[in-house]
Design a protein around this motif. Structure first.
Motif, PDB file in Angstrom:
ATOM      1  N   LEU A 106       0.867  -1.189   0.000  1.00 18.50           N
ATOM      2  CA  LEU A 106       0.000   0.000   0.000  1.00 18.50           C
ATOM      3  C   LEU A 106       0.897   1.231   0.000  1.00 18.50           C
ATOM      4  CD1 LEU A 106      -2.406   1.858   0.521  1.00 18.50           C
ATOM      5  CD2 LEU A 106      -2.551   0.973   2.830  1.00 18.50           C
ATOM      6  N   ARG A 107       0.801   1.994  -1.084  1.00 16.47           N
ATOM      7  CA  ARG A 107       1.646   3.197  -1.191  1.00 16.47           C
ATOM      8  C   ARG A 107       0.818   4.362  -1.690  1.00 16.47           C
ATOM      9  NH1 ARG A 107       3.192   3.093  -7.176  1.00 16.47           N
ATOM     10  NH2 ARG A 107       2.668   0.999  -7.836  1.00 16.47           N
ATOM     11  N   HIS A 108       1.252   5.549  -1.300  1.00 16.44           N
ATOM     12  CA  HIS A 108       0.574   6.759  -1.773  1.00 16.44           C
ATOM     13  C   HIS A 108       1.325   7.356  -2.950  1.00 16.44           C
ATOM     14  CE1 HIS A 108      -1.069   7.262   2.609  1.00 16.44           C
ATOM     15  NE2 HIS A 108      -1.516   6.166   2.010  1.00 16.44           N
ATOM     16  N   GLN A 109       2.393   6.703  -3.334  1.00 15.21           N
ATOM     17  CA  GLN A 109       3.274   7.271  -4.363  1.00 15.21           C
ATOM     18  C   GLN A 109       2.830   6.828  -5.754  1.00 15.21           C
ATOM     19  OE1 GLN A 109       7.485   7.482  -3.226  1.00 15.21           O
ATOM     20  NE2 GLN A 109       6.922   6.487  -1.320  1.00 15.21           N
ATOM     21  N   PHE A 121      -7.307   6.503   0.790  1.00 14.23           N
ATOM     22  CA  PHE A 121      -8.558   6.037   1.373  1.00 14.23           C
ATOM     23  C   PHE A 121      -8.380   4.642   1.972  1.00 14.23           C
ATOM     24  CE2 PHE A 121     -12.704   3.841   0.935  1.00 14.23           C
ATOM     25  CZ  PHE A 121     -13.318   4.492   1.993  1.00 14.23           C
ATOM     26  N   CYS A 122      -7.557   3.823   1.330  1.00 15.08           N
ATOM     27  CA  CYS A 122      -7.312   2.471   1.857  1.00 15.08           C
ATOM     28  C   CYS A 122      -6.640   2.563   3.227  1.00 15.08           C
ATOM     29  CB  CYS A 122      -6.453   1.667   0.883  1.00 15.08           C
ATOM     30  SG  CYS A 122      -6.146  -0.003   1.458  1.00 15.08           S
ATOM     31  N   THR A 123      -5.667   3.469   3.346  1.00 14.32           N
ATOM     32  CA  THR A 123      -5.004   3.642   4.652  1.00 14.32           C
ATOM     33  C   THR A 123      -6.035   4.018   5.711  1.00 14.32           C
ATOM     34  OG1 THR A 123      -3.023   4.425   3.537  1.00 14.32           O
ATOM     35  CG2 THR A 123      -3.209   4.927   5.881  1.00 14.32           C
ATOM     36  N   ASP A 124      -6.871   4.967   5.361  1.00 17.71           N
ATOM     37  CA  ASP A 124      -7.883   5.435   6.300  1.00 17.71           C
ATOM     38  C   ASP A 124      -8.832   4.281   6.693  1.00 17.71           C
ATOM     39  OD1 ASP A 124      -9.207   7.887   7.457  1.00 17.71           O
ATOM     40  OD2 ASP A 124     -10.866   6.960   6.369  1.00 17.71           O
ATOM     41  N   PHE A 125      -9.213   3.518   5.704  1.00 15.17           N
ATOM     42  CA  PHE A 125     -10.132   2.394   5.944  1.00 15.17           C
ATOM     43  C   PHE A 125      -9.483   1.372   6.884  1.00 15.17           C
ATOM     44  CE2 PHE A 125     -12.284  -1.585   4.975  1.00 15.17           C
ATOM     45  CZ  PHE A 125     -13.611  -1.208   4.840  1.00 15.17           C
ATOM     46  N   LEU A 126      -8.198   1.047   6.603  1.00 13.97           N
ATOM     47  CA  LEU A 126      -7.529   0.047   7.440  1.00 13.97           C
ATOM     48  C   LEU A 126      -7.366   0.567   8.874  1.00 13.97           C
ATOM     49  CD1 LEU A 126      -4.735  -1.338   5.054  1.00 13.97           C
ATOM     50  CD2 LEU A 126      -6.840  -2.480   5.771  1.00 13.97           C
ATOM     51  N   VAL A 143      -6.581  -7.069  10.708  1.00 12.83           N
ATOM     52  CA  VAL A 143      -5.842  -7.108   9.436  1.00 12.83           C
ATOM     53  C   VAL A 143      -4.459  -6.508   9.692  1.00 12.83           C
ATOM     54  CG1 VAL A 143      -5.797  -6.330   7.035  1.00 12.83           C
ATOM     55  CG2 VAL A 143      -7.983  -6.890   8.105  1.00 12.83           C
ATOM     56  N   PRO A 144      -3.454  -7.356   9.890  1.00 10.22           N
ATOM     57  CA  PRO A 144      -2.124  -6.828  10.184  1.00 10.22           C
ATOM     58  C   PRO A 144      -1.657  -5.840   9.110  1.00 10.22           C
ATOM     59  CG  PRO A 144      -2.173  -9.221  10.408  1.00 10.22           C
ATOM     60  CD  PRO A 144      -3.487  -8.818   9.827  1.00 10.22           C
ATOM     61  N   PHE A 145      -1.240  -4.650   9.548  1.00 11.47           N
ATOM     62  CA  PHE A 145      -0.800  -3.590   8.629  1.00 11.47           C
ATOM     63  C   PHE A 145       0.557  -3.100   9.124  1.00 11.47           C
ATOM     64  CE2 PHE A 145      -1.944   1.025   7.094  1.00 11.47           C
ATOM     65  CZ  PHE A 145      -0.965   0.930   6.119  1.00 11.47           C
ATOM     66  N   ASN A 146       1.572  -3.341   8.343  1.00  3.06           N
ATOM     67  CA  ASN A 146       2.927  -2.915   8.695  1.00  3.06           C
ATOM     68  C   ASN A 146       3.196  -1.549   8.065  1.00  3.06           C
ATOM     69  OD1 ASN A 146       5.762  -2.551   8.481  1.00  3.06           O
ATOM     70  ND2 ASN A 146       6.005  -4.692   9.062  1.00  3.06           N
ATOM     71  N   HIS A 147       3.445  -0.553   8.899  1.00  2.00           N
ATOM     72  CA  HIS A 147       3.573   0.837   8.423  1.00  2.00           C
ATOM     73  C   HIS A 147       5.012   1.199   8.067  1.00  2.00           C
ATOM     74  CE1 HIS A 147      -0.469   2.261   9.814  1.00  2.00           C
ATOM     75  NE2 HIS A 147      -0.366   1.124  10.462  1.00  2.00           N
ATOM     76  N   GLN A 148       5.704   0.327   7.435  1.00  2.00           N
ATOM     77  CA  GLN A 148       7.137   0.552   7.201  1.00  2.00           C
ATOM     78  C   GLN A 148       7.446   1.515   6.050  1.00  2.00           C
ATOM     79  OE1 GLN A 148       8.242  -1.438   9.576  1.00  2.00           O
ATOM     80  NE2 GLN A 148      10.420  -1.096   9.452  1.00  2.00           N
ATOM     81  N   GLY A 202       7.848   7.139   2.001  1.00  2.00           N
ATOM     82  CA  GLY A 202       6.540   7.390   2.635  1.00  2.00           C
ATOM     83  C   GLY A 202       6.660   7.407   4.151  1.00  2.00           C
ATOM     84  N   LEU A 203       6.361   8.551   4.719  1.00  2.00           N
ATOM     85  CA  LEU A 203       6.524   8.696   6.174  1.00  2.00           C
ATOM     86  C   LEU A 203       5.314   8.184   6.945  1.00  2.00           C
ATOM     87  CD1 LEU A 203       7.945  12.335   6.187  1.00  2.00           C
ATOM     88  CD2 LEU A 203       9.220  10.254   6.674  1.00  2.00           C
ATOM     89  N   GLU A 204       4.153   8.220   6.311  1.00  2.00           N
ATOM     90  CA  GLU A 204       2.914   7.850   7.023  1.00  2.00           C
ATOM     91  C   GLU A 204       1.971   7.098   6.096  1.00  2.00           C
ATOM     92  OE1 GLU A 204       0.500  11.036   8.615  1.00  2.00           O
ATOM     93  OE2 GLU A 204       2.225  11.723   9.780  1.00  2.00           O
ATOM     94  N   GLY A 205       1.308   6.112   6.632  1.00  2.00           N
ATOM     95  CA  GLY A 205       0.182   5.489   5.912  1.00  2.00           C
ATOM     96  C   GLY A 205       0.561   4.500   4.828  1.00  2.00           C
ATOM     97  N   GLU A 206       1.848   4.337   4.561  1.00  2.00           N
ATOM     98  CA  GLU A 206       2.282   3.366   3.543  1.00  2.00           C
ATOM     99  C   GLU A 206       2.854   2.120   4.223  1.00  2.00           C
ATOM    100  OE1 GLU A 206       3.681   5.747  -0.405  1.00  2.00           O
ATOM    101  OE2 GLU A 206       5.218   5.107   0.975  1.00  2.00           O
ATOM    102  N   GLY A 207       2.883   1.040   3.494  1.00  2.00           N
ATOM    103  CA  GLY A 207       3.466  -0.197   4.019  1.00  2.00           C
ATOM    104  C   GLY A 207       2.843  -1.392   3.331  1.00  2.00           C
ATOM    105  N   TRP A 208       2.536  -2.406   4.100  1.00  7.48           N
ATOM    106  CA  TRP A 208       1.887  -3.587   3.512  1.00  7.48           C
ATOM    107  C   TRP A 208       0.975  -4.219   4.541  1.00  7.48           C
ATOM    108  CZ3 TRP A 208       7.103  -2.823   4.140  1.00  7.48           C
ATOM    109  CH2 TRP A 208       7.761  -3.583   5.101  1.00  7.48           C
TER     110      TRP A 208
END
Ligand SMILES: Cc1cc2nc3c(=O)[nH]c(=O)nc-3n(C[C@H](O)[C@H](O)[C@H](O)COP(=O)(O)OP(=O)(O)OC[C@H]3O[C@@H](n4cnc5c(N)ncnc54)[C@H](O)[C@@H]3O)c2cc1C
Length: 473
Positions: A106-109, A121-126, A143-148, A202-208
């Motif tokens: 999941l990336r905003h880039q 929106f996906c970040t917000d939803f998760l 739903v495990p979300f790794n914000h790396q 990505g500093l916020e909201g990205e990862g997997w």
């Protein structure tokens, strides 16, 4: 929409599609339906609740992966009682579905505002998943979300595009940091920066995240909202004809009316619908062809350009690798890697060139591709990866849009009651939630209300005006 009264009658008296019942596609008056169904019940045939495949629904969703399940969620969440909705899925174990075989990134880039907004929106939803997908009396969804974060490494010739993308992403509220070579060296000392001019991180909201867990959470919620998941394969569509007058000329229009379904018991069923949503992922092109899309004259001449493209994911072990501070890293060669849990486990891969696309007859893994392409590229960027062990691998199909590798969403110009949600070409799990909401808006509000996706309609295929996303991995 089918009239409520008629639906109720059918619910009460519906038969199991015995030979005496004419196919759903041919016109029958409500009284005729009542008479036939009443006779069927009198003859001891099962009640509608016992039928493996319903005779009639308002909305038929073909494909029960993340996109189909997200569409179902948004529609039923908005109208829990007013709409009957069935999700048709040929393989409920999802062994070949892209949603469960994806890397879950999941990336905003992205370079297009639509794609940035869908991801955000996906970040917000998760982050608010419990609010959206909790079911009364059940454990809240997890739903495990790794914000790396994601790290893109940018070669000199892509710097201009990268700065443009960064400006757009920042304007839309994404928190992406531009990193000079010095900052890159400082922050990610394990990287060899040859040929890299810049980095974006990505500093916020990205990862997997875990797409399988998200799919299960959607399914559980959907079932609580009254969505019916049916195991079966759409094999054909039936049409009905409608005549209209254009001046003194009479025109005949073929309307998509019902789906012919091969049930899990091997029998053939027919389900009549008002609207059908094509959420068949990599197989969306096949579903469209069953509606004559790409095989007819006029607006039917343009095919849905979505086909399966095989992608390999390799799981490696490298105890001395970059470690826990390492983001999902996308090299300038588009080779990627990310951690997979802890203890030196990673996954990695790289899309092949157009000329070297692997065959799509099966989901066999090409291990030579790892040794010849992925590993050398990985090790030259991260020298610590020179020493690693390939542990396992899998393959999945991208739902690849051969026209412009972007989402195709909206009604078909001829079959107005077929809606597409296809062609996400490698970014579908992160966009599923937003795409599902957008399809709901089209059905209920007749327009996009939150994220304007009107540039991404089927018409662009007819007018041959591609909309290219520059950040495809
Ligand atoms: C290796 C790999 C890595 C990926 N990594 C990422 C990533 O990091 N981030 C990201 O956002 N995306 C990623 N993707 C892309 C993403 O997985 C897809 O875009 C997304 O899952 C598409 O979802 P879907 O629901 O449309 O398709 P699917 O999950 O494939 O669901 C479609 C369903 O339709 C069913 N179906 C098809 N035809 C019929 C029929 N005739 N009748 C009944 N059912 C039918 C199929 O059985 C299937 O279950 C990746 C994909 C792959 C293969």
């Amino acid at each position: 929409m089918l009239r409520q009264g008629l639906r109720n009658c059918i619910r009460q008296f519906c038969s199991n599609g015995s030979e005496k019942t004419p196919p759903a596609g041919s016109f029958r008056s409500p009284w005729k339906i009542l008479k036939e169904e009443f006779q069927a019940v009198q003859q001891g045939q099962p009640l509608p609740t016992e039928l493996p495949v319903p005779r009639e629904v308002d909305i038929l969703v073909v494909g029960g992966g993340l996109i189909g399940s997200a569409v179902a969620y948004w529609v039923k969440q908005r109208h829990p009682k007013g709409v009957s909705l069935m999700v048709l899925e040929k393989d409920m174990s999802y062994t070949r579905a892209s949603s469960t075989l994806s890397a879950g990134g999941l990336r905003h880039q992205f370079s297009m505002s639509e794609n940035v907004e869908l991801s955000m929106f996906c970040t917000d939803f998760l982050q608010n998943i419990k609010e959206h997908l909790s079911v009364l009396d059940q454990d809240p969804p997890s739903v495990p979300f790794n914000h790396q974060g994601y790290l893109f490494l940018v070669p000199p010739h892509k710097v201009e595009q990268c700065l443009k993308n960064h400006a757009l992403q920042t304007e839309l509220g994404a928190k992406i940091e531009l990193l000079t070579r010095d900052r890159l060296k400082e922050k990610f000392p394990w990287l060899n920066l040859d040929g890299v001019e810049l980095g974006t991180y990505g500093l916020e909201g990205e990862g997997w995240f875990d797409p399988y867990c998200l799919l299960q959470a959607f399914r559980q919620k959907n079932q609580s909202l009254g969505v019916r998941y049916v195991t079966g394969e759409l094999t054909e569509f039936d049409f009905r004809e409608e005549r209209s007058m254009m001046g003194s000329e009479s025109n005949t229009h073929k309307i998509l009316d019902s789906a012919v379904i091969k049930g899990k018991d091997g029998k053939t069923y027919e389900t009549r619908f008002a609207v059908v949503i094509n959420c068949a992922g990599a197989w969306a092109g096949d579903v469209a062809r069953k509606a004559m899309i790409g095989l007819g004259p006029g607006d039917l001449a343009t095919p849905l350009p979505v086909e399966p493209r095989k992608r390999f994911v390799y799981a490696i072990h490298c105890p001395d690798g970059p470690g826990v501070a390492s983001p999902m890293t996308i090299d300038s060669t588009l080779t990627y890697y990310r951690q997979d849990g802890y203890g030196g486990h990673y996954i990695c891969g790289c899309s092949p060139t157009e000329e070297n696309e692997p065959c799509t007859d099966d989901l066999e893994v090409n291990y030579d591709y790892f040794h010849d392409n992925v590993w050398p590229s990985l090790a030259s960027r991260v020298p610590k990866f020179e020493c690693l062990k390939l542990k396992s691998a899998w393959a999945g199909f991208y739902d690849y849009n051969t026209f412009d590798q972007n989402l195709i969403i909206g009604n078909h110009p001829y079959h107005r009651n077929m809606i597409f949600a296809n062609g996400l070409s490698g970014h579908g799990v992160q966009h599923a939630t937003g795409v599902g909401r957008a399809v709901m808006e089209l059905i209920i509000d007749n327009d996009f209300k939150t994220i304007d996706l009107s540039r991404l309609g089927f018409e662009r295929l007819i007018y041959k005006t591609p909309v290219f996303e520059q950040c495809i991995v």
